[in-house]
Design a protein around this motif. Structure first.
Motif, PDB file in Angstrom:
ATOM      1  N   LEU A   1       7.167  -2.073  -9.424  1.00  4.51           N
ATOM      2  CA  LEU A   1       8.233  -1.780  -8.468  1.00  4.51           C
ATOM      3  C   LEU A   1       7.719  -1.793  -7.034  1.00  4.51           C
ATOM      4  O   LEU A   1       8.456  -2.153  -6.107  1.00  4.51           O
ATOM      5  N   ALA A   2       6.458  -1.420  -6.856  1.00  5.26           N
ATOM      6  CA  ALA A   2       5.892  -1.424  -5.492  1.00  5.26           C
ATOM      7  C   ALA A   2       5.738  -2.828  -4.937  1.00  5.26           C
ATOM      8  O   ALA A   2       5.625  -2.991  -3.716  1.00  5.26           O
ATOM      9  N   GLY A   3       5.743  -3.855  -5.785  1.00  2.00           N
ATOM     10  CA  GLY A   3       5.619  -5.224  -5.296  1.00  2.00           C
ATOM     11  C   GLY A   3       6.934  -5.899  -4.989  1.00  2.00           C
ATOM     12  O   GLY A   3       6.936  -7.052  -4.537  1.00  2.00           O
ATOM     13  N   VAL A   4       8.060  -5.204  -5.191  1.00  2.22           N
ATOM     14  CA  VAL A   4       9.361  -5.839  -4.947  1.00  2.22           C
ATOM     15  C   VAL A   4       9.614  -6.017  -3.459  1.00  2.22           C
ATOM     16  O   VAL A   4      10.027  -7.094  -3.005  1.00  2.22           O
ATOM     17  N   VAL A   5       9.389  -4.986  -2.677  1.00  2.00           N
ATOM     18  CA  VAL A   5       9.641  -5.078  -1.232  1.00  2.00           C
ATOM     19  C   VAL A   5       8.745  -6.120  -0.566  1.00  2.00           C
ATOM     20  O   VAL A   5       9.227  -6.939   0.229  1.00  2.00           O
ATOM     21  N   PRO A   6       7.434  -6.172  -0.844  1.00  2.00           N
ATOM     22  CA  PRO A   6       6.629  -7.270  -0.272  1.00  2.00           C
ATOM     23  C   PRO A   6       7.117  -8.651  -0.684  1.00  2.00           C
ATOM     24  O   PRO A   6       7.063  -9.596   0.112  1.00  2.00           O
ATOM     25  N   ALA A   7       7.602  -8.795  -1.925  1.00  2.00           N
ATOM     26  CA  ALA A   7       8.133 -10.093  -2.351  1.00  2.00           C
ATOM     27  C   ALA A   7       9.355 -10.485  -1.525  1.00  2.00           C
ATOM     28  O   ALA A   7       9.509 -11.648  -1.131  1.00  2.00           O
ATOM     29  N   LEU A   8      10.227  -9.523  -1.243  1.00  2.00           N
ATOM     30  CA  LEU A   8      11.395  -9.808  -0.406  1.00  2.00           C
ATOM     31  C   LEU A   8      10.981 -10.207   1.009  1.00  2.00           C
ATOM     32  O   LEU A   8      11.533 -11.159   1.592  1.00  2.00           O
ATOM     33  N   LEU A   9      10.012  -9.494   1.559  1.00  2.00           N
ATOM     34  CA  LEU A   9       9.555  -9.811   2.917  1.00  2.00           C
ATOM     35  C   LEU A   9       8.961 -11.218   2.986  1.00  2.00           C
ATOM     36  O   LEU A   9       9.287 -12.002   3.889  1.00  2.00           O
TER      37      LEU A   9
ATOM     38  N   GLY B   1       0.813  -1.214   0.000  1.00  2.00           N
ATOM     39  CA  GLY B   1       0.000   0.000   0.000  1.00  2.00           C
ATOM     40  C   GLY B   1       0.843   1.259   0.000  1.00  2.00           C
ATOM     41  O   GLY B   1       0.547   2.229  -0.730  1.00  2.00           O
ATOM     42  N   ALA B   2       1.913   1.259   0.811  1.00  2.00           N
ATOM     43  CA  ALA B   2       2.801   2.420   0.823  1.00  2.00           C
ATOM     44  C   ALA B   2       3.473   2.620  -0.532  1.00  2.00           C
ATOM     45  O   ALA B   2       3.629   3.757  -1.007  1.00  2.00           O
ATOM     46  N   GLY B   3       3.866   1.524  -1.173  1.00  2.00           N
ATOM     47  CA  GLY B   3       4.474   1.639  -2.491  1.00  2.00           C
ATOM     48  C   GLY B   3       3.513   2.175  -3.539  1.00  2.00           C
ATOM     49  O   GLY B   3       3.899   2.986  -4.394  1.00  2.00           O
ATOM     50  N   LEU B   4       2.253   1.740  -3.485  1.00  2.00           N
ATOM     51  CA  LEU B   4       1.269   2.240  -4.446  1.00  2.00           C
ATOM     52  C   LEU B   4       0.955   3.715  -4.219  1.00  2.00           C
ATOM     53  O   LEU B   4       0.777   4.478  -5.179  1.00  2.00           O
ATOM     54  N   VAL B   5       0.886   4.130  -2.966  1.00  2.00           N
ATOM     55  CA  VAL B   5       0.668   5.554  -2.688  1.00  2.00           C
ATOM     56  C   VAL B   5       1.855   6.379  -3.180  1.00  2.00           C
ATOM     57  O   VAL B   5       1.682   7.476  -3.733  1.00  2.00           O
TER      58      VAL B   5
END
Length: 525
Positions: free
Chosen positions: A327-335, A218-222
């Motif tokens: 790009l906003a989905g990269v950090v959730p994928a790492l987590l 959500g933070a990445g999409l915002v």
């Protein structure tokens, strides 16, 4: 006299005595009046500096009350035709919710004896009393008119939810152990849903990770929406189309009012930019669409934020905005991938048949690939629901007729957010999990011991051949010391041999009796 000075004559509400209900009611009244004053002061200031104002001070106060009600999400009627105005200025809404949250938390955290209806319920009653007065004042004839029953209902529900959330937070923080750093928020509904998944496909202990991944998405999409808005502002300034400059021709007071209203609607514009980056885009009137694939527009009101809308026509290079959600989905994928490789941090109390035989009880078990995919899909579902809710809150109606549809389509925005997240996070989490498990397998004790023995062998070969500089210097120093000690010992033994074979001098040397043993020289040792 000492006894009179030792006790307060009038007890102060709080920890020294029981806080009356009226004090908490006044706290709610003060909270509402502070929010209302934050809107009324700029509105009245603009009314004062306007040279030819159409309304008197009562009309300005009515406008301030209508904007304050809109900040709660309450609908307002506009003009003589009673056109609906339902666009919520989200910045004002965030301020209102924050004030109620803090007031509820302070009221619930107060210690000491209290009446039954004091605390957060009394704060809520005081806030609703001010809201009812504002609705009553704005319900008469005028350019902006409140709808009594819907407005009171929306304000009371929002105030109850925000106050209850603050009170719950304060009570949880009070019951937390010292040094815990605050209570841990657990989504029990998500945990119950995950418990129904089969064991082999269940991300054990993954509710917190799923929640964190959804928040990161959500933070990445915002942030993607904010980037789209910033690029649009820069392009409008560089291109010099004049659409934004046309707003400046209405005088300083009108420009200041429009800029103030634009600031209040800035979070709405950011969410519209998020919908644009996701693909569905948003509408600026019935039958219009602004999306990366193209824009179809009609006549737009003279408003600074509307001047940033893309020109009608094909998408072209604007389609590059769709890379931002990826790009906003990269950090959730790492987590999710790291959590899947680390496994559940919990004590395994199941039977030995359910646990691998080579893994002791209480050890972390990596998630199955299906469990990793389930966790990513659950986070995608949460992201989609949040996108649908925020899309609904950011839009609404600006007037009747063509402007009755403004903002993104909620269900399309939520579906696009969930789809982008699933398309990026599911394969990304599986890839990160596989790489992490591969690195962990390369660090097994046998292989680590083999690498250590190999390093020792290399060091021995280097020392023998004189390859390393530090090892050569150390070996040379040791060899020089050993040679010096050997030379001294050889000289002592030669001197002792000479004394033994030669004639005795003053009782030293020669043989000592029939056993033929020589007298030891002091230097022989």
């Amino acid at each position: 006299m000492t006894q009179l000075m030792g006790r307060p004559i009038v007890q102060v509400p709080g920890e020294l005595g029981t806080r009356p209900v009226l004090a908490d009611v006044l706290t709610g009244v003060r909270t509402a009046l502070l929010g209302l004053a934050g809107v009324a002061v700029p509105v009245l200031g603009l009314w004062v500096v306007t040279p030819y104002a159409d309304d008197d001070a009562a009309g300005a106060v009515r406008l301030a009350g209508a904007i304050w009600l809109l900040g709660h999400g309450a609908p307002v009627l506009r003009g003589s035709a009673d056109a609906p105005l339902t666009v919520t200025p989200l910045l004002l809404g965030l301020v209102v919710v924050g004030q109620l949250y803090r007031a509820g938390a302070r009221a619930a955290a107060r210690r000491g004896p209290r009446p039954r209806w004091s605390g957060p319920p009394a704060v809520w009653c005081g806030y609703c009393a001010v809201a009812a007065a504002v609705v009553a004042h704005c319900s008469g004839a005028g350019p902006f008119r409140a709808r009594v029953l819907p407005d009171v209902l929306v304000v009371t529900l929002l105030a109850a939810a925000a106050t209850a959330a603050g009170a719950r937070r304060a009570r949880r923080a009070e019951g937390a152990p010292p040094g815990a750093g605050g209570p841990v928020l657990r989504w029990r509904a998500l945990e119950r849903v995950l418990e129904r998944v089969p064991d082999w496909a269940r991300p054990a202990g993954g509710a917190a990770v799923i929640r964190t991944a959804a928040l990161a998405a959500g933070a990445g999409l915002v942030a993607a929406g904010a980037a789209v808005l910033a690029v649009a502002a820069v392009l409008d300034a560089v291109a010099g189309t004049g659409r934004a400059a046309a707003v400046l021709a209405h005088g300083p007071a009108a420009v200041a009012g429009l800029l103030l209203l634009s600031v209040l609607l800035l979070p709405n514009a950011v969410l519209w930019g998020t919908a644009y980056a996701l693909g569905p885009g948003f509408a600026v009137g019935a039958g219009t669409v602004v999306a990366p694939g193209g824009a179809v527009l009609g006549p737009l009101p003279e408003f600074p934020l509307f001047a940033l809308v893309a020109e009608p026509g094909g998408g072209g290079w604007r389609s590059a905005a769709c890379l931002l959600p990826a790009l906003a989905g990269v950090v959730p994928a790492l987590l999710l991938g790291r959590a899947a490789a680390d496994g559940a941090k919990r004590t395994d109390v199941r039977a030995g048949a359910d646990r691998p035989p080579d893994r002791p009880a209480g050890a972390a078990t990596p998630w199955h690939p299906a469990a990793t995919a389930v966790a990513a899909l659950a986070a995608a579902l949460l992201t989609g629901v949040a996108g649908e809710v925020l899309g609904r809150l950011s839009g609404g109606a600006l007037a009747g007729g063509r402007m009755a549809q403004l903002g993104p389509v909620p269900w399309r925005t939520g579906l696009a957010a969930a789809g982008w997240f699933a398309a990026v996070a599911v394969p990304g989490a599986l890839l990160v999990r596989a790489r992490a498990l591969g690195r962990a397998a390369g660090r097994t004790p046998d292989k680590a011991a083999g690498r250590a023995s190999g390093r020792d062998t290399c060091r021995g070969v280097t020392a023998e051949g004189g390859g390393a500089l530090a090892a050569g210097v150390s070996a040379g120093s040791a060899l020089a010391g050993h040679a010096r000690r050997s030379a001294l010992l050889l000289r002592a033994r030669a001197y002792a041999l000479v004394l033994r074979l030669g004639p005795p001098v003053d009782g030293v040397g020669g043989t000592d009796g029939a056993d033929g043993t020589a007298s030891a020289s002091p230097d022989e040792d």
